[in-house]
Every structure is written in structure tokens, then in C-alpha cells.
Write a protein that holds these residues in place. Structure first.
Motif, mmCIF file in Angstrom:
data_model
loop_
_atom_site.group_PDB
_atom_site.id
_atom_site.type_symbol
_atom_site.label_atom_id
_atom_site.label_comp_id
_atom_site.label_asym_id
_atom_site.label_seq_id
_atom_site.Cartn_x
_atom_site.Cartn_y
_atom_site.Cartn_z
ATOM 1 N N SER A 51 0.858 -1.189 0.000
ATOM 2 C CA SER A 51 0.000 0.000 0.000
ATOM 3 C C SER A 51 0.892 1.236 0.000
ATOM 4 N N VAL A 52 0.436 2.269 -0.697
ATOM 5 C CA VAL A 52 1.183 3.520 -0.822
ATOM 6 C C VAL A 52 0.416 4.584 -0.047
ATOM 7 N N ARG A 53 1.133 5.311 0.823
ATOM 8 C CA ARG A 53 0.496 6.328 1.668
ATOM 9 C C ARG A 53 1.252 7.641 1.569
ATOM 10 N N ASN A 54 0.541 8.723 1.860
ATOM 11 C CA ASN A 54 1.155 10.050 1.906
ATOM 12 C C ASN A 54 1.731 10.294 3.293
ATOM 13 N N ARG A 55 2.878 10.938 3.345
ATOM 14 C CA ARG A 55 3.405 11.412 4.620
ATOM 15 C C ARG A 55 2.947 12.844 4.874
ATOM 16 N N VAL A 56 2.712 13.575 3.780
ATOM 17 C CA VAL A 56 2.229 14.946 3.836
ATOM 18 C C VAL A 56 1.000 15.026 2.938
ATOM 19 N N GLU A 57 -0.088 15.634 3.418
ATOM 20 C CA GLU A 57 -1.310 15.726 2.622
ATOM 21 C C GLU A 57 -1.343 17.022 1.807
ATOM 22 N N LYS A 60 -0.019 17.959 -4.615
ATOM 23 C CA LYS A 60 1.142 17.470 -5.373
ATOM 24 C C LYS A 60 1.578 16.089 -4.885
ATOM 25 N N VAL A 61 1.649 15.912 -3.572
ATOM 26 C CA VAL A 61 2.063 14.617 -3.012
ATOM 27 C C VAL A 61 1.020 13.555 -3.331
ATOM 28 N N ASN A 62 -0.243 13.922 -3.354
ATOM 29 C CA ASN A 62 -1.303 12.978 -3.707
ATOM 30 C C ASN A 62 -1.145 12.495 -5.143
ATOM 31 N N ALA A 63 -0.745 13.400 -6.038
ATOM 32 C CA ALA A 63 -0.494 13.009 -7.427
ATOM 33 C C ALA A 63 0.705 12.065 -7.511
ATOM 34 N N PHE A 64 1.747 12.359 -6.742
ATOM 35 C CA PHE A 64 2.924 11.483 -6.720
ATOM 36 C C PHE A 64 2.597 10.124 -6.111
ATOM 37 N N ARG A 65 1.623 10.089 -5.230
ATOM 38 C CA ARG A 65 1.200 8.817 -4.644
ATOM 39 C C ARG A 65 0.637 7.902 -5.727
ATOM 40 N N GLY A 66 -0.235 8.447 -6.586
ATOM 41 C CA GLY A 66 -0.795 7.655 -7.683
ATOM 42 C C GLY A 66 0.275 7.224 -8.671
ATOM 43 N N LEU A 67 1.223 8.130 -8.964
ATOM 44 C CA LEU A 67 2.329 7.797 -9.858
ATOM 45 C C LEU A 67 3.186 6.674 -9.266
ATOM 46 N N THR A 68 3.509 6.794 -7.986
ATOM 47 C CA THR A 68 4.342 5.782 -7.322
ATOM 48 C C THR A 68 3.649 4.431 -7.326
#
Length: 179
Positions: A51-57, A60-68
């Protein structure tokens, strides 16, 4: 809100995932792939599910979460099954041949075009006009296929050139059709 990033990634049998800090390494029967992950995204492996989670909400980080998540999923599919891309050569006298890691393209230029393939990419030629590329890294495979297509892009009047197998070339009407 990344809907893709929220989806868990199941790890199939025969695939081993190693997490060391922000470096993820995926090993399967086809090979090994490694990738560095940005520090704002956290990757957790629990019970054969990643599972991939954000450390900061942030947006931009949410977009990188989907990419990752997509990149890790492609790594797992690549080492388990591999990826395949097919290019088709159209045109009278146009042909291709492969020997070792060199792809030779005869596509209407005065001299054949020699294309050096990366060692990770395997190429086979079916019937002189169909190039089949196989690799475990989807990103590298797409890049190599695009560079080969760039040698002679399909033209819109007769459709001659190198195109992807699933690509549709929109044909234009020539001079005679204009009147």
C-alpha cells in the motif's frame, strides 16, 4: 484525491519485494527492478499486499502517490510476466532484421538504419515487417519503441512508415480528391 494511489497492490507468488528506506527492489523469475521513491510518499508491505500512503497531505504529493503506485505495479507485472510492444513496418520494400543487439531497418533511405538496442530489451522480427520488443521495464520499452518509430514515422497519405500495432493512422485525401 488519488483514486489510483489508494488501491492496494497484490504481490503474486514468485515475486519478492524488498523495502530499504526509500529504495524498493522487486525480484521475479524474469529479473530484478529497483526504484528510488520520493520521501513524501511511504510504501508499506503487509501480508503480500503493498500500500502507498502520503506522509504529507498536499495535492502534489497525492499526485505522486498515484504515480508511485502505478510505477510499483508496473515493476511487479514486469518481473512476473514482462511487457511486449509490437511495431509494424508498412511500405513497399520496407523491412527489418535483427542480429545480436542491433536492429537494421530498411525504410526508404539510401542506406539501412542501424539501431542499437539496450541490453535489457529483446527484439525479434516476424516476416520482415513486424518487430516484437520485450522487456521487464515498461518505461524503457516504451522509450525504445518510440525511438524506433521515430526513424520513419507513418505518413498520412499512404500510411508508409513504422507504427505501433494498435495505432490507427488517419489517412488524408491526396491532390485528386481535393477537386
Amino acid at each position: 484525491m488519488s483514486r489510483i494511489g489508494k488501491q492496494p497492490i497484490p504481490v503474486p507468488a514468485g515475486v519478492k519485494v524488498d523495502l530499504k528506506g526509500q529504495l524498493i527492489s522487486v525480484t521475479g523469475n524474469k529479473g530484478t527492478l529497483k526504484r528510488e521513491i520520493i520521501p513524501e510518499v511511504e510504501v508499506v508491505l503487509e501480508d503480500g499486499v503493498i500500500s502507498v500512503r502520503n506522509r504529507v497531505e498536499t495535492k502534489k504529493v497525492n499526485a505522486f502517490r498515484g504515480l508511485t503506485r502505478s510505477l510499483i505495479n508496473n515493476m511487479i507485472i514486469g518481473v512476473a510476466d514482462g511487457f511486449k510492444r509490437v511495431l509494424v513496418i508498412e511500405g513497399v520494400g520496407y523491412k527489418a532484421s535483427v542480429s545480436n543487439s542491433k536492429l537494421t531497418l530498411n525504410v526508404g533511405y539510401s542506406n539501412p538504419v542501424e539501431f542499437e538496442l539496450p541490453k535489457e530489451v529483446n527484439a525479434t522480427v516476424d516476416g520482415n515487417t513486424k518487430i516484437v520488443l520485450e522487456c521487464i521495464d515498461k518505461e524503457l520499452l516504451g522509450l525504445v519503441a518510440a525511438k524506433i518509430r521515430q526513424v520513419r514515422k507513418p505518413e498520412p497519405y499512404k500510411g508508409k512508415g513504422i507504427r505501433y500495432e494498435d495505432e490507427h493512422i488517419v489517412r488524408k485525401v491526396g491532390k485528386a480528391g481535393a477537386s
